[in-house]
Design a protein around this motif. Structure first.
Motif, short mmCIF file in Angstrom:
data_model
loop_
_atom_site.label_atom_id
_atom_site.label_comp_id
_atom_site.label_asym_id
_atom_site.label_seq_id
_atom_site.Cartn_x
_atom_site.Cartn_y
_atom_site.Cartn_z
N SER A 4 0.80 -1.24 0.00
CA SER A 4 0.00 0.00 0.00
C SER A 4 0.83 1.28 0.00
N GLY A 5 2.03 1.20 0.58
CA GLY A 5 2.87 2.40 0.70
C GLY A 5 2.35 3.42 1.68
N GLN A 6 1.47 3.00 2.62
CA GLN A 6 0.87 3.93 3.57
C GLN A 6 0.74 3.30 4.94
N GLY A 7 0.80 4.14 5.98
CA GLY A 7 0.61 3.67 7.33
C GLY A 7 0.50 4.84 8.28
N VAL A 8 0.42 4.53 9.57
CA VAL A 8 0.35 5.56 10.60
C VAL A 8 1.34 5.21 11.70
N LEU A 9 2.20 6.16 12.04
CA LEU A 9 3.14 6.04 13.14
C LEU A 9 2.55 6.75 14.35
N HIS A 10 2.60 6.10 15.52
CA HIS A 10 2.01 6.65 16.74
C HIS A 10 3.06 6.85 17.82
N VAL A 11 2.95 7.95 18.54
CA VAL A 11 3.71 8.18 19.76
C VAL A 11 2.75 7.93 20.91
N THR A 12 3.15 7.06 21.83
CA THR A 12 2.29 6.72 22.95
C THR A 12 3.11 6.53 24.21
N ASP A 13 2.48 6.74 25.35
CA ASP A 13 3.13 6.44 26.63
C ASP A 13 2.58 5.14 27.22
N ASP A 14 1.85 4.38 26.42
CA ASP A 14 1.30 3.10 26.85
C ASP A 14 2.38 2.03 26.65
N VAL A 15 3.18 1.81 27.70
CA VAL A 15 4.30 0.88 27.57
C VAL A 15 3.82 -0.56 27.37
N ALA A 16 2.66 -0.90 27.92
CA ALA A 16 2.15 -2.26 27.72
C ALA A 16 1.83 -2.49 26.24
N LEU A 17 1.26 -1.50 25.59
CA LEU A 17 0.96 -1.62 24.16
C LEU A 17 2.25 -1.78 23.36
N ILE A 18 3.27 -1.00 23.69
CA ILE A 18 4.55 -1.11 22.99
C ILE A 18 5.17 -2.49 23.21
N ALA A 19 5.26 -2.90 24.48
CA ALA A 19 5.92 -4.17 24.80
C ALA A 19 5.18 -5.37 24.23
N ARG A 20 3.87 -5.40 24.44
CA ARG A 20 3.11 -6.56 23.98
C ARG A 20 3.05 -6.64 22.45
N SER A 21 2.96 -5.50 21.79
CA SER A 21 2.94 -5.55 20.32
C SER A 21 4.31 -5.93 19.76
N ALA A 22 5.38 -5.59 20.46
CA ALA A 22 6.72 -5.97 20.02
C ALA A 22 6.92 -7.48 20.10
N LEU A 23 6.21 -8.12 21.04
CA LEU A 23 6.45 -9.54 21.30
C LEU A 23 5.28 -10.44 20.89
#
Length: 196
Positions: free
Chosen positions: A52-71
């Motif tokens: 698609s060549g498109q997406g959305v980058l998000h800045v968040t302070d939700d560390v659980a969302l960052i950690a769980r999505s990384a793993l």
């Protein structure tokens, strides 16, 4: 090399199914109008962005969302709303977001380098911030995402080091996430000799 900011990237596949992953885009300047993503060969993010060549980058302070999505440990996707300028979705609780288009694509070993240009940005709420425990949680998740390339002993040593700021500054939610990360450490590695 520029500044790496840990964030969340959302993309859509050909069936319009949402994919969400933690990713550290590289910024050459603080204006965030141009950045580089470095997804791995074979990843869903790379496949979606190549298509698609498109997406959305998000800045968040939700560390659980960052950690769980990384793993790969998200129990359910967060609430999202449609993006304005790209074919994508915005995480509703994000602090800031950058709708982007891919403007260049290079292969660099197992990782691809995607040059991206921000076409729209938005703000949802103030960034609460990270204390030492939250920084440690993000670092632990990044280490575990590379468990196949890091020796088990090194991972266990790093977790022992990261336990110090967790013990000193974590609240109840951070301690819950730390317990899950420690379970993942045990699942993804062998226990170093002499430890239980």
């Amino acid at each position: 090399m520029g500044l790496i900011l840990e964030g969340i990237v959302t993309t859509l596949d050909a069936n319009r199914e949402l994919h969400l992953t933690a990713m550290g885009p590289v910024f050459e300047s603080a204006d965030a109008m141009a950045f580089e993503l470095r997804p791995y060969e074979g990843s869903r993010t790379l496949a979606n962005l190549t298509r698609s060549g498109q997406g959305v980058l998000h800045v968040t302070d939700d560390v659980a969302l960052i950690a769980r999505s990384a793993l790969g440990g998200l129990e359910k996707l967060p609430r999202t709303v449609p993006a304005e300028r790209v074919d994508g979705r915005i995480v509703a609780d994000a602090c800031r977001w950058y709708e982007f288009e891919v403007t260049g694509h290079q292969v660099d070993g197992p990782r691809h380098r995607l040059a991206c240009r921000t076409v729209a940005l938005g703000r949802g709420r103030d960034f609460w911030g990270f204390n030492r425990a939250r920084h440690a949680l993000i670092e632990a998740a990044i280490l575990l995402s590379r468990a196949d390339r890091i020796e088990s002993q090194t991972l266990h040593d790093e977790f022992a080091r990261l336990a110090v700021p967790i013990d000193k500054t974590a609240g109840a939610e951070e301690r819950k996430l730390w317990a899950w990360l420690c379970e993942e450490l045990a699942r993804r590695t062998t226990t170093p000799s002499g430890r239980t």
